[in-house]
Each structure stands twice: as structure tokens, then as C-alpha cells.
Motif scaffolding. Structure first.
Motif, PDB file in Angstrom:
ATOM      1  N   ASP A  10      -3.916  -8.375 -25.695  1.00 21.33           N
ATOM      2  CA  ASP A  10      -4.646  -9.109 -24.667  1.00 21.33           C
ATOM      3  C   ASP A  10      -5.614 -10.099 -25.302  1.00 21.33           C
ATOM      4  OD1 ASP A  10      -3.370  -7.857 -22.667  1.00 21.33           O
ATOM      5  OD2 ASP A  10      -5.112  -6.831 -21.829  1.00 21.33           O
ATOM      6  N   HIS A  11      -5.639 -11.319 -24.764  1.00 23.85           N
ATOM      7  CA  HIS A  11      -6.582 -12.321 -25.258  1.00 23.85           C
ATOM      8  C   HIS A  11      -8.008 -11.969 -24.834  1.00 23.85           C
ATOM      9  CE1 HIS A  11      -8.230 -16.145 -26.459  1.00 23.85           C
ATOM     10  NE2 HIS A  11      -8.646 -16.381 -25.238  1.00 23.85           N
ATOM     11  N   HIS A  12      -8.142 -11.310 -23.724  1.00 25.47           N
ATOM     12  CA  HIS A  12      -9.465 -10.896 -23.261  1.00 25.47           C
ATOM     13  C   HIS A  12      -9.349  -9.613 -22.448  1.00 25.47           C
ATOM     14  CE1 HIS A  12      -8.538 -12.230 -19.184  1.00 25.47           C
ATOM     15  NE2 HIS A  12      -8.141 -13.385 -19.678  1.00 25.47           N
ATOM     16  N   VAL A  13     -10.486  -9.011 -22.186  1.00 25.34           N
ATOM     17  CA  VAL A  13     -10.536  -7.769 -21.421  1.00 25.34           C
ATOM     18  C   VAL A  13      -9.946  -7.983 -20.031  1.00 25.34           C
ATOM     19  CG1 VAL A  13     -12.100  -6.065 -20.414  1.00 25.34           C
ATOM     20  CG2 VAL A  13     -12.588  -7.022 -22.666  1.00 25.34           C
ATOM     21  N   SER A  14      -9.238  -6.980 -19.536  1.00 20.23           N
ATOM     22  CA  SER A  14      -8.684  -7.049 -18.182  1.00 20.23           C
ATOM     23  C   SER A  14      -8.620  -5.642 -17.601  1.00 20.23           C
ATOM     24  CB  SER A  14      -7.290  -7.677 -18.193  1.00 20.23           C
ATOM     25  OG  SER A  14      -6.397  -6.874 -18.947  1.00 20.23           O
ATOM     26  N   PRO A  15      -8.663  -5.519 -16.279  1.00 13.85           N
ATOM     27  CA  PRO A  15      -8.614  -4.195 -15.649  1.00 13.85           C
ATOM     28  C   PRO A  15      -7.231  -3.545 -15.781  1.00 13.85           C
ATOM     29  CG  PRO A  15      -9.539  -5.852 -14.161  1.00 13.85           C
ATOM     30  CD  PRO A  15      -8.897  -6.586 -15.298  1.00 13.85           C
ATOM     31  N   TYR A  16      -7.199  -2.395 -16.411  1.00 13.22           N
ATOM     32  CA  TYR A  16      -5.992  -1.580 -16.455  1.00 13.22           C
ATOM     33  C   TYR A  16      -6.403  -0.181 -16.903  1.00 13.22           C
ATOM     34  CZ  TYR A  16      -5.725  -1.556 -21.600  1.00 13.22           C
ATOM     35  OH  TYR A  16      -5.982  -1.361 -22.937  1.00 13.22           O
ATOM     36  N   GLU A 103       3.761  -4.565 -11.175  1.00 12.26           N
ATOM     37  CA  GLU A 103       4.402  -5.196 -12.329  1.00 12.26           C
ATOM     38  C   GLU A 103       5.727  -4.513 -12.636  1.00 12.26           C
ATOM     39  OE1 GLU A 103       3.109  -7.841 -13.196  1.00 12.26           O
ATOM     40  OE2 GLU A 103       1.050  -7.623 -12.477  1.00 12.26           O
ATOM     41  N   ASN A 104       6.728  -5.309 -12.950  1.00 11.62           N
ATOM     42  CA  ASN A 104       8.052  -4.753 -13.242  1.00 11.62           C
ATOM     43  C   ASN A 104       8.398  -4.814 -14.723  1.00 11.62           C
ATOM     44  OD1 ASN A 104       8.454  -7.485 -13.558  1.00 11.62           O
ATOM     45  ND2 ASN A 104       9.865  -7.714 -11.840  1.00 11.62           N
ATOM     46  N   ARG A 105       7.394  -5.112 -15.550  1.00  9.91           N
ATOM     47  CA  ARG A 105       7.582  -5.126 -17.001  1.00  9.91           C
ATOM     48  C   ARG A 105       6.445  -4.351 -17.646  1.00  9.91           C
ATOM     49  NH1 ARG A 105       7.125 -10.397 -19.480  1.00  9.91           N
ATOM     50  NH2 ARG A 105       6.080 -11.206 -17.632  1.00  9.91           N
ATOM     51  N   TYR A 117      -1.010  -8.290 -10.030  1.00  9.83           N
ATOM     52  CA  TYR A 117      -2.054  -7.541  -9.330  1.00  9.83           C
ATOM     53  C   TYR A 117      -3.454  -8.121  -9.529  1.00  9.83           C
ATOM     54  CZ  TYR A 117      -3.316  -5.075 -13.721  1.00  9.83           C
ATOM     55  OH  TYR A 117      -3.724  -4.745 -14.980  1.00  9.83           O
ATOM     56  N   LEU A 118      -3.643  -8.944 -10.569  1.00 10.88           N
ATOM     57  CA  LEU A 118      -4.965  -9.523 -10.814  1.00 10.88           C
ATOM     58  C   LEU A 118      -5.114 -10.818 -10.020  1.00 10.88           C
ATOM     59  CD1 LEU A 118      -5.465  -8.861 -14.624  1.00 10.88           C
ATOM     60  CD2 LEU A 118      -6.327  -7.560 -12.681  1.00 10.88           C
ATOM     61  N   ASP A 119      -5.080 -10.653  -8.713  1.00  5.63           N
ATOM     62  CA  ASP A 119      -5.157 -11.809  -7.827  1.00  5.63           C
ATOM     63  C   ASP A 119      -6.526 -11.863  -7.134  1.00  5.63           C
ATOM     64  OD1 ASP A 119      -5.015  -9.700  -6.013  1.00  5.63           O
ATOM     65  OD2 ASP A 119      -3.007 -10.204  -5.290  1.00  5.63           O
ATOM     66  N   ARG A 120      -6.659 -12.782  -6.236  1.00  4.99           N
ATOM     67  CA  ARG A 120      -7.932 -12.974  -5.527  1.00  4.99           C
ATOM     68  C   ARG A 120      -8.347 -11.709  -4.779  1.00  4.99           C
ATOM     69  NH1 ARG A 120     -10.242 -15.167  -0.741  1.00  4.99           N
ATOM     70  NH2 ARG A 120     -11.889 -16.693  -1.222  1.00  4.99           N
ATOM     71  N   GLN A 121      -7.376 -11.065  -4.114  1.00  6.75           N
ATOM     72  CA  GLN A 121      -7.696  -9.878  -3.326  1.00  6.75           C
ATOM     73  C   GLN A 121      -8.162  -8.733  -4.215  1.00  6.75           C
ATOM     74  OE1 GLN A 121      -7.649 -10.064   0.106  1.00  6.75           O
ATOM     75  NE2 GLN A 121      -8.859  -8.190  -0.147  1.00  6.75           N
ATOM     76  N   PHE A 122      -7.584  -8.614  -5.403  1.00  3.96           N
ATOM     77  CA  PHE A 122      -8.004  -7.553  -6.317  1.00  3.96           C
ATOM     78  C   PHE A 122      -9.475  -7.704  -6.659  1.00  3.96           C
ATOM     79  CE2 PHE A 122      -8.998  -5.728 -10.390  1.00  3.96           C
ATOM     80  CZ  PHE A 122      -8.347  -4.504 -10.381  1.00  3.96           C
ATOM     81  N   LEU A 123      -9.903  -8.895  -7.010  1.00  6.06           N
ATOM     82  CA  LEU A 123     -11.299  -9.109  -7.396  1.00  6.06           C
ATOM     83  C   LEU A 123     -12.241  -8.887  -6.220  1.00  6.06           C
ATOM     84  CD1 LEU A 123     -10.858 -12.237  -9.697  1.00  6.06           C
ATOM     85  CD2 LEU A 123     -11.165  -9.855 -10.379  1.00  6.06           C
ATOM     86  N   LEU A 124     -11.819  -9.266  -5.029  1.00 14.48           N
ATOM     87  CA  LEU A 124     -12.640  -9.026  -3.836  1.00 14.48           C
ATOM     88  C   LEU A 124     -12.747  -7.527  -3.544  1.00 14.48           C
ATOM     89  CD1 LEU A 124     -11.294 -11.864  -1.504  1.00 14.48           C
ATOM     90  CD2 LEU A 124     -13.574 -11.750  -2.542  1.00 14.48           C
ATOM     91  N   ASP A 125     -11.633  -6.819  -3.615  1.00 16.97           N
ATOM     92  CA  ASP A 125     -11.637  -5.386  -3.332  1.00 16.97           C
ATOM     93  C   ASP A 125     -12.424  -4.611  -4.387  1.00 16.97           C
ATOM     94  OD1 ASP A 125     -10.133  -5.756  -1.064  1.00 16.97           O
ATOM     95  OD2 ASP A 125      -8.215  -5.315  -2.030  1.00 16.97           O
TER      96      ASP A 125
END
Length: 377
Positions: A10-16, A103-105, A117-125
Motif C-alpha cells: 500500500d502506498h498509504h494507510v487504508s481501512p482494512y 472486492e473480487n480480488r 468499498y472505499l467510496d464516499r458512502q464508506f467515509l460518511l458511514d
């Protein structure tokens, strides 16, 4: 078995999180008769998943007895670790794991910017879950720090993707919160002798998200993705140097490799200034251009060079010079999975010094990179 519970690319931190995969994997290993198990689950300065403590607690329990009920272990941990904030934090864990199934991969093969999954709704929720947890925690600083740690991956994505996703937020407030949560993270996990170095490295990454360096006038009215030296990665070959002429006061430099025990091609600095965009996953060059010697600046100052226009992929690397010794994995922070065919015009700010570039110069032959800008067409 030698296993991995981290994503190294990952180039930067991400939620997982890999919480739900731990019970399945450990029971599979037990059925296969595995008796020795080693897992890489280290904590890095600027790479971390969500729910580190839960992951280690659950894994330790199940390594002793894989038949234990993981739901009971998780519920017990969440109730004791988050107290009155357990319900919204458990809801966030369930939500995160549910969204990751889109995600399918394998997740490690998908750049954060390309994850569905890291879309606008994810960040709002996510903000709703954290706000509810913080309200439930009240003034309990221990609980607030634990909740704040889970905010880190989300806040990094908010700062990287928020503008693209049309989210309105106070950037300075989020940066301040991110710094505070990272400070607590370092104090919690890192040995005292190493804390200052960690904080310096993390601070440099956060600085790159602050957008304090204004865009050059020619890019102000465009959809531009700006990378300065604070967001670059460095190595003994790609050295970070202080440079008052550079944007942000520092740059990446490639100079005399003999100082680090490598032989430099005698014609290294006589070759054209070449640029490449390389797809790490497909292992192929998707774009290439060159600036001939007669078009290279010879005044030993930074100049903008137009690299060219190309589509990107979720795993593109930006490369300078045929040696490939100057390269940065920054394309994955630009690629938009909602517009995969979008073209980007790429510009690089480069300074060339020394007699190979400026006849009569007394400076050392060197190539400096202080900034790269991607402009969406």
C-alpha cells in the motif's frame, strides 16, 4: 507455515482488517497438521490495518485452541477494550468486513484508490460510527485514544480522496486530529529510543497531505494531483536532501553512487532525461517519453518538464532516467476506479546540476526531483 497479516504494497494507510480470516486460516492449518506457525504482523511507521489489538488477541487465543468460538472472543474483547463505546465500534468492524467483501480480488493487489468499498458512502458511514463511539466514551481519554487509533486509516483516505469524492470537511481539523492520533499510536507501540524517528517519518507523510504548498499558477484551475518530496519514498540511491530551491524545501536526489558502494555508468549523466509510467501488476511500461539534451535546462534551476499524457492503472510507478533508479509509486493515489479511462497529463519538476548538464559548472552532476503533478483531462 510463514504467514502474513499485513499489506506491504500500500502506498498509504487504508481501512482494512483480517480479523474474520484468522479463525478460518488457523483451523485450516490445524486440519493440515501444521504445528509450527509464524506470522508477520509488525507495526510500521505509516502502514497499519484497523483493529490491531483485536487481531493479536484473537490470533493468540486461537493459536492455543482453534476450536474456541471466535464470536465470543471478539465480543469479549470489544466489551472490555471499548467499554460503553463497544457497540458502535463493533458495528464499524462488521461494516468494514462487510464492505471489504465487495472486492473480487486479493486486497493486496488493489491500490486503495481502486478499492470499490472505499467510496464516499464508506467515509460518511465511518464518521457516524466514530462519532457515536466518541460520544459513548465521554471524557474517558483511554477509550478516546483507542477510538482515535481506528480513525487513522479513514482520515488518511479522507485527506487523499475526499476532494475527489466531493466531501466537505475541515482539512486542517482532520490533519490536527491525525497528528494527535498518530502521536498516541507511536507512544503506545514504539520503544522510547525509536519514537522520535517514527514521529519524524510519519510527520513528513502528514505534511504531504496538508496542501500548504500552493499549486503553480498554470495548474490552479485544473483537477491536479500534487506530490512533493514529503510524499516520496527514499533509499540510499534515491536520497532525500534539503534544498531551499525545492518546493517544500526538500527533494529527491540521484548523484554519486560510489558513495554508497555502487558503480556509476560513466555515461549516466550524458543520457537523455527519460520518463516512464510503469504498471507494477502487469509488469509493463504503459508510457515513455524523453527530453533531448538540447531541450534540457542548463541553468541548474528547477523547471517543469511535460512528461506526456496517458491513462493510469491502480498500480502505476513514475520513473525517471533509463537507470530506473528514480521511481515513485504514486499513481495509485491518482487512479480513479470510477473513471478508469481518464487521461492524465503528467508534469515533473526537475533540476539538473553539474558539468554534464551545465558546461563549466563546479557543482556535482546530479538529478533532483522535487515535485510531480498529475492533471486529469
Amino acid at each position: 507455515v510463514w504467514d502474513y497479516w499485513v499489506l506491504y504494497r500500500d502506498h498509504h494507510v487504508s481501512p482494512y482488517t483480517n480479523v474474520s480470516s484468522i479463525p478460518v486460516n488457523l483451523r485450516t492449518y490445524e486440519k493440515l497438521g501444521i504445528r509450527n506457525y509464524f506470522v508477520e504482523s509488525e507495526i510500521e511507521p505509516y502502514a497499519m490495518p484497523n483493529f490491531i489489538d483485536l487481531r493479536h488477541y484473537l490470533g493468540a487465543k486461537l493459536m492455543v485452541d482453534p476450536s474456541l468460538n471466535e464470536k465470543e472472543i471478539i465480543d469479549d474483547f470489544m466489551n472490555h477494550f471499548y467499554g460503553p463505546a463497544a457497540k458502535p465500534m463493533k458495528a464499524y468492524l462488521d461494516y468494514l468486513e462487510g464492505r471489504m467483501k465487495e472486492e473480487n480480488r486479493p486486497l493486496g493487489s488493489i491500490a486503495p484508490s481502486a478499492r470499490k468499498y472505499l467510496d464516499r458512502q464508506f467515509l460518511l458511514d465511518a464518521e457516524k460510527f466514530f462519532s457515536a463511539a466518541e460520544k459513548a466514551a465521554g471524557n474517558d481519554q483511554v477509550l478516546l485514544k483507542r477510538i482515535g487509533q481506528e480513525r487513522i486509516p479513514v482520515d488518511v483516505c479522507l485527506l487523499n480522496f475526499g476532494k475527489r469524492l466531493n466531501l466537505q470537511f475541515d482539512r486542517e481539523a482532520v490533519l490536527k486530529r491525525l497528528r494527535a492520533n498518530y502521536d498516541n499510536y507511536v507512544e503506545k507501540y514504539v520503544l522510547p529510543a525509536k519514537r522520535d524517528a517514527w514521529k519524524k517519518e510519519i510527520g513528513g507523510k502528514i505534511d504531504s497531505l496538508s496542501s500548504k504548498i500552493p499549486l503553480p499558477p498554470q495548474f490552479e484551475q485544473k483537477k491536479a494531483y500534487d506530490f512533493t518530496a514529503n510524499s516520496f519514498t527514499f533509499s540510499p540511491v534515491q536520497q532525500k536532501v534539503d534544498d531551499p530551491e525545492a518546493a517544500g524545501g526538500s527533494a529527491l536526489m540521484l548523484s554519486d553512487l560510489k558513495k554508497i558502494g555502487k558503480e556509476l555508468d560513466p555515461d549516466f549523466h550524458k543520457k537523455p532525461l527519460e520518463f516512464f509510467v510503469y504498471d507494477n501488476n502487469a509488469k509493463k511500461t504503459i508510457f515513455r517519453s524523453a527530453i533531448d539534451k538540447d531541450k534540457q535546462a542548463s541553468d541548474e534551476k528547477y523547471h517543469w518538464y511535460r512528461v506526456g499524457k496517458t491513462k493510469l492503472t491502480p498500480s502505476t510507478r513514475f520513473v525517471i532516467h533509463p537507470s530506473w533508479w528514480i521511481s515513485q509509486n504514486i499513481g495509485n493515489s491518482v487512479f480513479d476506479p470510477l473513471e478508469p479511462d481518464l487521461q492524465y497529463e503528467i508534469w515533473a519538476s526537475v533540476k539538473l546540476t553539474g558539468p554534464s548538464y551545465a558546461p563549466g559548472s563546479s557543482k556535482t552532476d546530479a538529478i533532483y526531483l522535487d515535485r510531480v503533478i498529475y492533471v486529469a483531462d
